[in-house]
Enzyme design. Structure first.
Site, short mmCIF file in Angstrom:
data_model
loop_
_atom_site.label_atom_id
_atom_site.label_comp_id
_atom_site.label_asym_id
_atom_site.label_seq_id
_atom_site.Cartn_x
_atom_site.Cartn_y
_atom_site.Cartn_z
N CYS A 48 0.80 -1.24 0.00
CA CYS A 48 0.00 0.00 0.00
C CYS A 48 0.83 1.28 0.00
CB CYS A 48 -0.90 0.06 1.23
SG CYS A 48 -1.55 -1.50 1.79
N LYS A 51 3.27 1.74 -3.03
CA LYS A 51 2.37 1.78 -4.20
C LYS A 51 1.70 3.15 -4.33
CE LYS A 51 -1.67 1.19 -3.79
NZ LYS A 51 -2.36 -0.05 -3.53
N GLU A 183 -3.78 -1.42 -10.77
CA GLU A 183 -3.10 -0.27 -10.17
C GLU A 183 -1.73 -0.04 -10.83
OE1 GLU A 183 -4.95 -0.24 -5.64
OE2 GLU A 183 -3.05 -1.22 -5.96
N GLU A 443 -20.48 16.31 -3.80
CA GLU A 443 -21.85 16.80 -3.61
C GLU A 443 -22.87 15.97 -4.40
OE1 GLU A 443 -23.01 20.62 -5.42
OE2 GLU A 443 -21.06 20.65 -6.39
P1 NDP Z 1 -6.46 -10.36 -7.35
O1 NDP Z 1 -7.08 -11.60 -6.88
O2 NDP Z 1 -7.14 -9.07 -7.15
O3 NDP Z 1 -6.15 -10.48 -8.92
C1 NDP Z 1 -5.47 -11.57 -9.45
C2 NDP Z 1 -5.68 -11.54 -10.95
O4 NDP Z 1 -4.91 -12.55 -11.57
C3 NDP Z 1 -7.13 -11.78 -11.35
O5 NDP Z 1 -7.46 -10.91 -12.40
C4 NDP Z 1 -7.12 -13.24 -11.81
O6 NDP Z 1 -8.09 -13.52 -12.77
C5 NDP Z 1 -5.73 -13.32 -12.44
N1 NDP Z 1 -5.22 -14.68 -12.47
C6 NDP Z 1 -5.19 -15.59 -11.46
N2 NDP Z 1 -4.63 -16.74 -11.87
C7 NDP Z 1 -4.29 -16.57 -13.16
C8 NDP Z 1 -3.69 -17.40 -14.14
N3 NDP Z 1 -3.32 -18.64 -13.85
N4 NDP Z 1 -3.50 -16.90 -15.38
C9 NDP Z 1 -3.89 -15.64 -15.67
N5 NDP Z 1 -4.47 -14.80 -14.79
C10 NDP Z 1 -4.66 -15.25 -13.55
O7 NDP Z 1 -5.01 -10.37 -6.71
P2 NDP Z 1 -3.94 -9.20 -6.52
O8 NDP Z 1 -2.64 -9.93 -6.40
O9 NDP Z 1 -4.11 -8.13 -7.50
O10 NDP Z 1 -4.32 -8.65 -5.09
C11 NDP Z 1 -4.38 -9.56 -3.98
C12 NDP Z 1 -5.21 -8.99 -2.87
O11 NDP Z 1 -4.48 -7.97 -2.24
C13 NDP Z 1 -6.50 -8.31 -3.34
O12 NDP Z 1 -7.54 -9.22 -3.46
C14 NDP Z 1 -6.73 -7.31 -2.24
O13 NDP Z 1 -7.43 -7.93 -1.20
C15 NDP Z 1 -5.33 -6.94 -1.80
N6 NDP Z 1 -4.93 -5.66 -2.38
C16 NDP Z 1 -5.63 -4.55 -2.03
C17 NDP Z 1 -5.30 -3.33 -2.58
C18 NDP Z 1 -6.11 -2.13 -2.21
O14 NDP Z 1 -6.83 -2.20 -1.20
N7 NDP Z 1 -6.05 -1.05 -2.96
C19 NDP Z 1 -4.19 -3.17 -3.52
C20 NDP Z 1 -3.52 -4.39 -3.82
C21 NDP Z 1 -3.89 -5.59 -3.27
P3 NDP Z 1 -9.64 -13.72 -12.35
O15 NDP Z 1 -10.18 -12.35 -12.08
O16 NDP Z 1 -10.25 -14.33 -13.56
O17 NDP Z 1 -9.66 -14.61 -11.16
#
Ligand code: NDP
Length: 452
Positions: A48, A51, A183, A443
């Site tokens: 966080c 980033k 992001e 607003e």
């Molecule tokens: P996410 O689960 O958000 O995203 C992972 C992405 O990778 C998804 O789009 C998923 O597809 C894709 N994916 C998974 N497996 C494969 C594969 N084998 N081949 C291709 N694509 C794949 O994970 P992040 O790592 O981005 O973030 C993890 C967690 O961290 C978030 O869920 C959140 O809770 C937290 N986080 C919060 C933030 C914030 O509050 N601003 C910022 C960053 C992280 P599909 O959608 O189809 O499953």
């Protein structure tokens, strides 16, 4: 009575672990905490905080371009990645130092090494081989980036690496459509890198409201990001200085760098959990009850390692509830409902409560959807195409607000306050009775009309 070295031993000095250790120490308990990396955890060291600084860095770039109509002109505009990277790392070190100081000042003993279980009351520090016993043990080791096991995956970077790049690539392929991928696509494109985001689904940010998902894709395009949908990576090969990523639709994307943002997994492997019989699910998440207790009577877990709601403030609240339960006079179960959160895309997203599909599933035709889409004042003069979108969902005769979704500048700041309103159970009438603050983007939330 058995004698232990400590009342509480915490594994992992991230947001959850540090809060638990500090609170227990402040209550006069004998506490120790182990951390194999820098104190501060994912949020402070490789999540966080750095980033958000990168997002600020990227926004300066687009603000400069947008300021022309406001009368500004610049010569010799230049961006220095090393300078941004190093200032962020300096700030990360400062914050990590603050975390150590908080622990020290409150009397918690900090071990700067990895800890693993030997038995249910004992851990071993893996470098010094010191064995330490404790009456209760809290696991707060968080998660780690996860990449699919495809050929050549070792050529790709993960989010941990993105903060420390030696130099900025001229092009980057980011794989994933979730928080981190979306992001970082905004960050790299804002820093002038040719950015391609490849996602296996139809719309980015699975789980979010459909209207937000559609718009985030549009904004990524406005920011110059080449978003490719419905493709999954099969292999990464190298050709000179270029990486060739092969996809399941037979396409190949060439880039200077490949960034796997394909999710995170709980960091539970080789913690010695099998030695003590702590139960995990198929992804390795520690299974806990509402009081953050595992199946082993004196072992608890909070934060991302439990894979409940992977957000820093949630880990902190879980830790606080855990300490109040363990050492206070009553059981405190943390309520995970209606937690507001933000995604720091450009523009960012702020969300609280149910999305429209979830609300419809729960309440059927008893919901009313209010929404608006408009070009924020700032963008009208600058000529920026980006629009703000707001959706508010109510339920029942009283029109209790059950969800709010915003994509637009400052939405993370706005949603924090709206989170209070939703948590407090306010109704649409309460919003209608509130006078607007003019001229602001926020607003619009008190003047919303039902969707036609
Ligand atoms: P996410 O689960 O958000 O995203 C992972 C992405 O990778 C998804 O789009 C998923 O597809 C894709 N994916 C998974 N497996 C494969 C594969 N084998 N081949 C291709 N694509 C794949 O994970 P992040 O790592 O981005 O973030 C993890 C967690 O961290 C978030 O869920 C959140 O809770 C937290 N986080 C919060 C933030 C914030 O509050 N601003 C910022 C960053 C992280 P599909 O959608 O189809 O499953």
């Amino acid at each position: 009575m058995l004698e232990f070295d400590y009342d509480l031993f915490v594994i992992g000095a991230g947001s959850g672990g540090v809060r638990a250790a500090r609170l227990a120490a402040q209550m006069g308990k004998k506490v120790a905490i182990a951390e194999e990396s820098k104190p501060g955890g994912t949020c402070v060291v490789r999540g966080c905080v750095p980033k958000k600084y990168l997002v600020y860095g990227a926004e300066y770039g687009s603000s400069i371009a947008a300021s022309e109509k406001y009368g500004w002109s610049y010569e010799n505009l230049d961006f220095n990645w090393e300078k941004l990277r190093d200032s962020i790392q300096k700030e990360v070190d400062r914050l990590s130092g603050i975390y150590s100081n908080i622990l020290n000042k409150n009397g918690a003993v900090v071990y700067n090494e990895r800890a693993e279980f030997i038995d249910k009351n004992t851990v071993i520090l893996t470098s010094s081989k010191k064995k330490i016993s404790a009456e209760n043990i809290l696991i707060a080791v968080g998660g780690r980036p996860w990449s699919p096991d495809i050929n050549g995956v070792e050529h790709s970077i993960i989010s941990d690496d993105a903060f420390l790049l030696e130099k900025l690539p001229s092009s980057i392929l980011i794989i994933g459509g979730g928080y981190i991928a979306s992001e970082f696509a905004g960050i790299f494109s804002g820093l002038g890198v040719k950015t391609i985001q490849a996602y296996r689904g139809e719309h980015l940010l699975k789980g979010f409201d459909k209207d937000i998902r559609l718009r985030v894709g549009t904004h990524q395009k406005i920011n110059g990001i080449d978003v490719r949908y419905n493709i999954s990576p099969l292999e990464i090969s190298i050709n000179g200085e270029t990486y060739n990523t092969h996809f399941d639709d037979d396409s190949i994307i060439n880039s200077d760098l490949v960034f796997m943002a394909t999710g995170r997994r709980p960091y539970t492997s080789s913690l010695g959990l099998d030695r003590v019989g702590v139960k995990t699910d198929a992804l390795g998440s520690i299974i806990v009850d509402g009081l953050s207790k595992t199946n082993i009577q004196n072992i608890y877990a909070v934060g991302d390692v439990t894979n409940r709601l992977n957000l820093t403030p949630v880990a902190i609240r879980e830790a606080k509830a855990f300490i109040e339960t363990l050492y206070g006079s009553e059981q405190v179960e943390y309520d995970h409902s209606n937690i507001a959160s933000a995604v720091f895309t450009r523009p960012p997203i702020g969300v609280v409560g149910l999305n429209e599909a979830q609300a419809r599933e729960l309440y059927g035709d008893d919901i009313v959807v209010y929404e608006t889409s408009f070009r924020p004042m700032k963008n009208i003069l600058s000529g920026k195409e980006e629009k703000c979108f707001m959706k508010l969902i109510t339920e029942g005769m009283n029109e209790k607000i059950v969800g709010i979704h915003i994509i637009g500048d400052d939405s993370p700041e706005i949603i924090q306050i709206l989170g209070i309103c939703v948590k407090a159970g306010l109704t649409k009438a309460d919003f209608d009775n509130t006078c607007a603050v003019h001229p602001t983007l926020a607003e619009e939330i008190v003047t919303l009309n039902a969707r036609a």
